[in-house]
Design a protein around this motif. Structure first.
Motif, PDB file in Angstrom:
ATOM      1  N   UNK A 224       0.971  -1.302  -0.039  1.00 17.55           N
ATOM      2  CA  UNK A 224      -0.345   0.032  -0.368  1.00 17.55           C
ATOM      3  C   UNK A 224       1.257   1.388   0.659  1.00 17.55           C
ATOM      4  N   UNK A 225       0.147   2.414   0.938  1.00 18.35           N
ATOM      5  CA  UNK A 225       1.412   3.288  -0.170  1.00 18.35           C
ATOM      6  C   UNK A 225      -0.007   4.593   0.450  1.00 18.35           C
ATOM      7  N   UNK A 226       0.809   5.659   0.614  1.00 21.02           N
ATOM      8  CA  UNK A 226      -0.441   7.145   0.241  1.00 21.02           C
ATOM      9  C   UNK A 226      -0.966   7.480  -1.059  1.00 21.02           C
ATOM     10  N   UNK A 227      -1.946   7.743  -1.788  1.00 19.93           N
ATOM     11  CA  UNK A 227      -2.274   7.579  -3.057  1.00 19.93           C
ATOM     12  C   UNK A 227      -0.844   8.603  -3.836  1.00 19.93           C
ATOM     13  N   UNK A 228      -0.694   9.288  -3.085  1.00 23.19           N
ATOM     14  CA  UNK A 228       0.122  10.176  -4.212  1.00 23.19           C
ATOM     15  C   UNK A 228       1.188  10.113  -4.238  1.00 23.19           C
ATOM     16  N   UNK A 229       1.960   8.925  -3.495  1.00 18.25           N
ATOM     17  CA  UNK A 229       2.845   8.593  -4.694  1.00 18.25           C
ATOM     18  C   UNK A 229       2.505   7.792  -5.574  1.00 18.25           C
TER      19      UNK A 229
END
Length: 528
Positions: free
Chosen positions: A151-156
């Motif tokens: 997963x991870x931040x959508x902005x990345x």
């Protein structure tokens, strides 16, 4: 729509020629996906036979040998085999069922001897401080085993998150003093169902024999955990696995916390060293000024071999994955040779893709031509010609000037280039173009884009039921005409890149621009 119909008329203006091209393409698929190739597992006689076939096809096309041994470039490898019956792992004293609840990893050298370590959840396990995100920062991980969920931040971008899970992850683990990792499978982002993943629990893994070419430079405990049992890991943390999956699915930043449990055990493993060849052919360029520059066309020749049977079949033939790509490589070389490209074209059928992009990483770091002469890579891996070719996805198009070039070529043929519809699948780093990206070479990987609900359903069904399964064989419906249409686009793209007045460059905003040699950073190639 008028453009698409016109393009289709052009592509198949001569049914006889189209049928002949389809027959040639299909003939390669039939040879490479035949049962006698035994699934083309890296290091097996089946793969050796497949490599000999490709080398002979290169020879018949008049390509020059460009390996270190004729057409072959042997790749030194290390194989790791696990003895699951002799291995033991327990969660807070409760024995886990290896091969069922937990699948120990084989690509990274496993810890030797017993271990006993605390578990810490570090979210997505992304180390990207330059992009404002670091799941390792501020965590005491010395002597610990980390637990991560994709997963991870959508902005990345998906490409950046994927890069962090591979190239950046193991060095960050080593610096933090962690001794291992448990990857928890997200049930909503699995190409291969857990029931089929379990079939490969006893399959040996591989890494490059030269430690300097591997991301993990020391032994680590590594494993993947069943999503059905993952709540066990979170039972004493005050958090739930289900909540973490919900956050991951919508691109939220995952929290980090101690799991308040320990993992102990011993993984028993054995190793052997061997080699397996890349196959490399050269079509020399016709321009005196540019023939010393190379456009690399790559596709992986290996597949997963013979393993546990599914519905009575134990040969994993790999017709779409990736006999189709090798067949397109051979047929594209036949067509490009007639166009007399200015730059040289290097065709590389790599080994070890299914075991961690090993053959392409070896070639990208130990090329058989001057490294500074490699200007671009175009890769084909399981491009899935399962429906008419009207839309193409060029993975990596946003990162370099190649994206504008591929879009222009598509547009001129009445095709539409569209973005990756599922960036969370990490495709940008899951095939061989990534090996070239990491050495600073702009690269694309080409796929049929599923542009309708019907095509999306076909793709999902194929991934669920045929990907890395024995049913990816010659009995599945295969329509060579779709591959022929793709090959025409591929030939135009290769030729266009080979004839560009300047070598392609990374876009200014691309994260991957940092890998480019200083001499290769200039204005991006125009797509006009």
């Amino acid at each position: 729509m008028r453009h698409l119909l016109f393009a289709s008329a052009l592509l198949f203006a001569s049914p006889v020629l189209a049928d002949a091209a389809g027959d040639r393409w299909m003939s390669h698929v039939k040879v490479l996906a035949d049962d006698n190739m035994e699934g083309r597992l890296t290091g097996t006689p089946g793969h050796e036979r497949a490599a000999a076939y490709v080398a002979n096809e290169f020879r018949k096309l008049g390509l020059k040998p460009a390996g270190t041994d004729g057409f072959l470039q042997p790749v030194p490898l290390m194989e790791q085999s696990l003895d699951l019956a002799a291995s033991r792992v327990a969660l807070d004293g409760r024995a886990l069922t290896l091969g069922e609840q937990m699948l120990p990893g084989t690509r990274v050298q496993q810890l030797k001897g017993p271990f006993d370590a605390g578990l810490v959840f570090i979210g997505s396990g992304l180390h990207l401080p330059e992009s404002g995100h670091d799941d390792f920062a501020g965590m005491d991980l010395k002597g610990k085993i980390v637990v991560v969920l994709a997963g991870g931040p959508k902005r990345l971008s998906g490409a950046l998150k994927s890069h962090a899970r591979t190239a950046e992850f193991w060095p960050a683990m080593q610096r933090a003093g962690a001794i291992g990792v448990i990857n928890v499978a997200n049930p909503n982002q699995m190409d291969v169902p857990w029931a089929r993943q379990k079939l490969f629990a006893g399959t040996p893994g591989m890494r490059l024999a030269d430690p300097a070419l591997n991301d993990a430079r020391q032994p680590f405990f590594s494993a993947t955990f069943s999503p059905a049992d993952a709540e066990l890991l979170f039972a004493k943390s005050g958090h739930s696995f289900a909540d973490m999956v919900k956050l991951a699915d919508v691109g939220e930043t995952l929290p980090r916390f101690d799991l308040n449990q320990r993992l102990s055990g011993t993984i028993v493993a054995g190793e052997r060293q061997f080699s397996s060849p890349n196959v490399v052919g050269l079509l020399p360029g016709k321009s005196r000024a540019l023939k010393g520059e190379y456009v690399v066309l790559s596709a992986h020749l290996d597949h997963v071999g013979v393993d546990k049977p599914v519905n009575g079949d134990s040969i994993y033939n790999g017709a779409m994955d990736n006999a189709s790509g090798i067949a397109s490589m051979i047929e594209s070389a036949r067509a490009v040779a007639r166009k007399n490209p200015k730059r040289s074209i290097l065709l590389v059928a790599v080994t070890g893709e299914e075991r961690g992009l090993l053959g392409s990483r070896y070639f990208a770091n130990r090329p058989t031509v001057p490294a500074d002469g490699i200007v671009a890579n175009i890769n084909m891996d399981m491009y899935l010609p399962l429906w008419p070719f009207t839309h193409v996805t060029a993975l990596g198009a946003e990162e370099s000037g190649l994206g504008l070039v591929s879009a222009r070529v598509a547009r001129d043929m009445g095709l539409l280039q569209v973005p990756d519809e599922a960036p969370e699948r990490n495709l940008f780093v899951r095939s061989d173009q990534y090996s070239f990206v990491r050495t600073g070479v702009p690269a694309l990987a080409l796929k049929f884009a599923a542009s309708t609900p019907e095509q999306q359903a076909i793709q999902k069904d194929w991934l669920t039921n045929r990907y890395h399964a024995p049913s990816d064989d010659l009995s599945q419906p295969i329509e060579p005409a779709h591959a022929v249409a793709f090959n025409k686009y591929l030939v135009n793209l290769i030729t266009t890149v080979a004839n560009l007045p300047e070598r392609p460059t990374w876009n200014e905003e691309s994260f991957f621009k940092r890998f480019a040699p200083k001499a290769a950073t200039g204005a991006a190639v125009s797509g006009r």
